[in-house]
Enzyme design. Sequence first.
Site, mmCIF file in Angstrom:
data_model
loop_
_atom_site.group_PDB
_atom_site.id
_atom_site.type_symbol
_atom_site.label_atom_id
_atom_site.label_comp_id
_atom_site.label_asym_id
_atom_site.label_seq_id
_atom_site.Cartn_x
_atom_site.Cartn_y
_atom_site.Cartn_z
ATOM 1 N N GLY A 269 6.565 -2.210 6.124
ATOM 2 C CA GLY A 269 7.920 -2.738 6.080
ATOM 3 C C GLY A 269 8.938 -1.906 6.819
ATOM 4 N N GLU A 270 10.116 -2.496 6.983
ATOM 5 C CA GLU A 270 11.233 -1.832 7.658
ATOM 6 C C GLU A 270 12.284 -1.496 6.593
ATOM 7 O OE1 GLU A 270 12.014 -0.453 10.483
ATOM 8 O OE2 GLU A 270 14.102 -0.236 9.877
ATOM 9 N N GLU B 125 0.826 -1.198 0.000
ATOM 10 C CA GLU B 125 0.000 0.000 0.000
ATOM 11 C C GLU B 125 0.862 1.250 0.000
ATOM 12 O OE1 GLU B 125 -4.144 -1.035 2.044
ATOM 13 O OE2 GLU B 125 -2.475 -1.049 3.423
ATOM 14 N N CYS C 294 3.647 8.403 1.016
ATOM 15 C CA CYS C 294 4.152 7.439 1.989
ATOM 16 C C CYS C 294 4.241 6.093 1.283
ATOM 17 C CB CYS C 294 3.188 7.396 3.171
ATOM 18 S SG CYS C 294 3.582 6.157 4.410
ATOM 19 N N CYS D 95 -0.942 5.955 10.075
ATOM 20 C CA CYS D 95 0.221 5.176 10.507
ATOM 21 C C CYS D 95 -0.197 3.875 11.170
ATOM 22 C CB CYS D 95 1.036 5.950 11.543
ATOM 23 S SG CYS D 95 1.473 7.587 11.063
ATOM 24 N N CYS E 269 5.975 -5.262 15.995
ATOM 25 C CA CYS E 269 5.637 -4.225 16.976
ATOM 26 C C CYS E 269 4.160 -4.384 17.353
ATOM 27 C CB CYS E 269 5.931 -2.846 16.402
ATOM 28 S SG CYS E 269 7.655 -2.662 15.885
ATOM 29 N N CYS F 255 1.264 -2.107 15.813
ATOM 30 C CA CYS F 255 1.221 -1.847 14.373
ATOM 31 C C CYS F 255 0.485 -2.951 13.625
ATOM 32 C CB CYS F 255 2.644 -1.708 13.831
ATOM 33 S SG CYS F 255 2.701 -1.373 12.052
ATOM 34 N N CYS G 168 5.761 -7.070 7.007
ATOM 35 C CA CYS G 168 6.935 -6.650 7.781
ATOM 36 C C CYS G 168 7.383 -7.825 8.636
ATOM 37 C CB CYS G 168 6.581 -5.454 8.669
ATOM 38 S SG CYS G 168 8.002 -4.757 9.553
ATOM 39 N N SER H 56 12.152 6.027 7.779
ATOM 40 C CA SER H 56 11.799 5.768 9.167
ATOM 41 C C SER H 56 12.233 4.360 9.534
ATOM 42 C CB SER H 56 10.278 5.916 9.339
ATOM 43 O OG SER H 56 9.905 5.667 10.683
ATOM 44 N N ASN I 297 -3.498 5.241 16.179
ATOM 45 C CA ASN I 297 -4.594 4.855 15.297
ATOM 46 C C ASN I 297 -5.005 3.435 15.673
ATOM 47 O OD1 ASN I 297 -4.516 7.283 13.605
ATOM 48 N ND2 ASN I 297 -2.522 6.517 12.995
ATOM 49 N N SER J 195 11.596 5.459 15.099
ATOM 50 C CA SER J 195 10.403 5.067 15.852
ATOM 51 C C SER J 195 10.848 4.634 17.244
ATOM 52 C CB SER J 195 9.690 3.913 15.138
ATOM 53 O OG SER J 195 9.172 4.353 13.901
ATOM 54 N N LEU J 196 10.722 5.536 18.188
ATOM 55 C CA LEU J 196 11.273 5.292 19.536
ATOM 56 C C LEU J 196 10.221 4.689 20.471
ATOM 57 C CD1 LEU J 196 13.971 5.692 21.003
ATOM 58 C CD2 LEU J 196 13.140 7.900 21.779
ATOM 59 N N HIS J 197 9.134 5.416 20.678
ATOM 60 C CA HIS J 197 7.923 4.903 21.342
ATOM 61 C C HIS J 197 8.026 4.576 22.832
ATOM 62 C CE1 HIS J 197 6.406 4.961 17.347
ATOM 63 N NE2 HIS J 197 6.859 3.795 16.977
HETATM 64 N N1 SAH Z 1 9.204 0.122 10.080
HETATM 65 C C1 SAH Z 1 9.502 1.534 10.024
HETATM 66 C C2 SAH Z 1 8.729 2.223 8.936
HETATM 67 C C3 SAH Z 1 7.249 2.282 9.171
HETATM 68 S S1 SAH Z 1 6.874 3.874 9.709
HETATM 69 C C4 SAH Z 1 9.240 2.152 11.377
HETATM 70 O O1 SAH Z 1 8.618 1.518 12.209
HETATM 71 O O2 SAH Z 1 9.707 3.247 11.626
HETATM 72 C C5 SAH Z 1 5.327 3.748 10.420
HETATM 73 C C6 SAH Z 1 5.226 4.618 11.633
HETATM 74 O O3 SAH Z 1 3.911 4.507 12.186
HETATM 75 C C7 SAH Z 1 6.182 4.157 12.708
HETATM 76 O O4 SAH Z 1 6.663 5.233 13.463
HETATM 77 C C8 SAH Z 1 5.272 3.309 13.536
HETATM 78 O O5 SAH Z 1 5.778 3.089 14.801
HETATM 79 C C9 SAH Z 1 4.002 4.112 13.532
HETATM 80 N N2 SAH Z 1 2.824 3.325 13.905
HETATM 81 C C10 SAH Z 1 2.679 1.994 13.814
HETATM 82 N N3 SAH Z 1 1.479 1.624 14.250
HETATM 83 C C11 SAH Z 1 0.834 2.754 14.620
HETATM 84 C C12 SAH Z 1 -0.486 3.029 15.109
HETATM 85 N N4 SAH Z 1 -1.352 2.055 15.301
HETATM 86 N N5 SAH Z 1 -0.810 4.309 15.356
HETATM 87 C C13 SAH Z 1 0.067 5.310 15.123
HETATM 88 N N6 SAH Z 1 1.306 5.107 14.645
HETATM 89 C C14 SAH Z 1 1.689 3.845 14.390
#
Ligand code: SAH
Length: 327
Positions: free
Chosen positions: A149-150, A83, A97, A318, A108, A111, A104, A178, A277, A201-203
């Site tokens: 994907g990563e 997508e 995007c 996202c 996580c 996601c 992937c 990212s 989301n 993507s730290l979180h």
């Molecule tokens: N794999 C890479 C590229 C994907 S970027 C990465 O993780 O950075 C997608 C972004 O959306 C990442 O920052 C991810 O952590 C974030 N994301 C994933 N699931 C999400 C959700 N349910 N709500 C908001 N952001 C989310």
Amino acid sequence: MDTQRLNEVLGDAGEPAYRAAQVWEWVAKGAAEYGEMTNLPAALRERLEVEVPLSTLSVCAEARSDDGTVKTLFNTADGRPIEAVLMRYRDGRRSVCVSSQSGCPLTCTFCATGKMKFGRNLSADEILDQALHFRRVEPIDHVVFMGMGEPTMNVDNVLAACERLPDLGVTNRRTAISTVGWVPGIDRLAECEMPIALALSLHAPNDGLRSQLMAVNDRFPLAEVLAACERYRARRRRKVFVEYVMLDGVNDLPEHARELAALLDPRGYKVNLIPYNPTGAYDGSSPERIERFRAILAEHRVPATVRLTRGRDIDAACGQLAAKAAA
Ligand code: SAH
């Protein structure tokens, strides 16, 4: 388009070497058919029409959000779903995007992509064809590798695509990759010639919590990831964007904000707080909690903004790219 196939057909037709570049120039500018390529001989145009499809991808479904966001579900030639999303902003910015993999390999917990089956890495042509799909509709100026994907686990193809993005009107400075914090990938970005932006993507502000949310943290713990970001900063002289998804009661408490602030050099990082989301597993933080978190970071002089959510009504935001229609 499949550039290898194009070269084969041009070679077979005995065409001069500059033809491939001519075709690419048209494609990159958004040509929708060979008929537009007026500097190619008519017979060649007809042959290419039959033998080299303009895109490696076929469109399966397209969804349009009220906010102007468009999400397209494609299939690769071997039937893998991917997508891509076009985001239109009021200031005129057009950001695409793109996905770097079908599915992937990482898992996580928040996601949606991690829940679908991992397919394979995408080729540079397949990555570019996502952007070109939208380029045929209107000019684009930003690309973010934030789809499925990563990207750092497919870094050769991702960088090969980045090298050709300027032909589409997207400079490397306006291209962002990212990553979950895949250290060898961050180092590749630091060392490459192109000034591509890095988003991390730290979180979570500590290893215990981060490992719960992102299993990859066991392989590359926080200290190693941030050390790699420092190498990127030293080499590139550019800020790193930190993505932080706001999960109610999980990572959004004041102490988490303080811990995060202590981790990040205010001169080197910009935090993007992402409203969650819904994908099933968590509740999103309320706007008040997100604002409180932002304010604490600001008190510590760490710049932070709240990400504008786009396309949530069409599952294009996202973490929501799970290729539902393909399932
Ligand atoms: N794999 C890479 C590229 C994907 S970027 C990465 O993780 O950075 C997608 C972004 O959306 C990442 O920052 C991810 O952590 C974030 N994301 C994933 N699931 C999400 C959700 N349910 N709500 C908001 N952001 C989310």
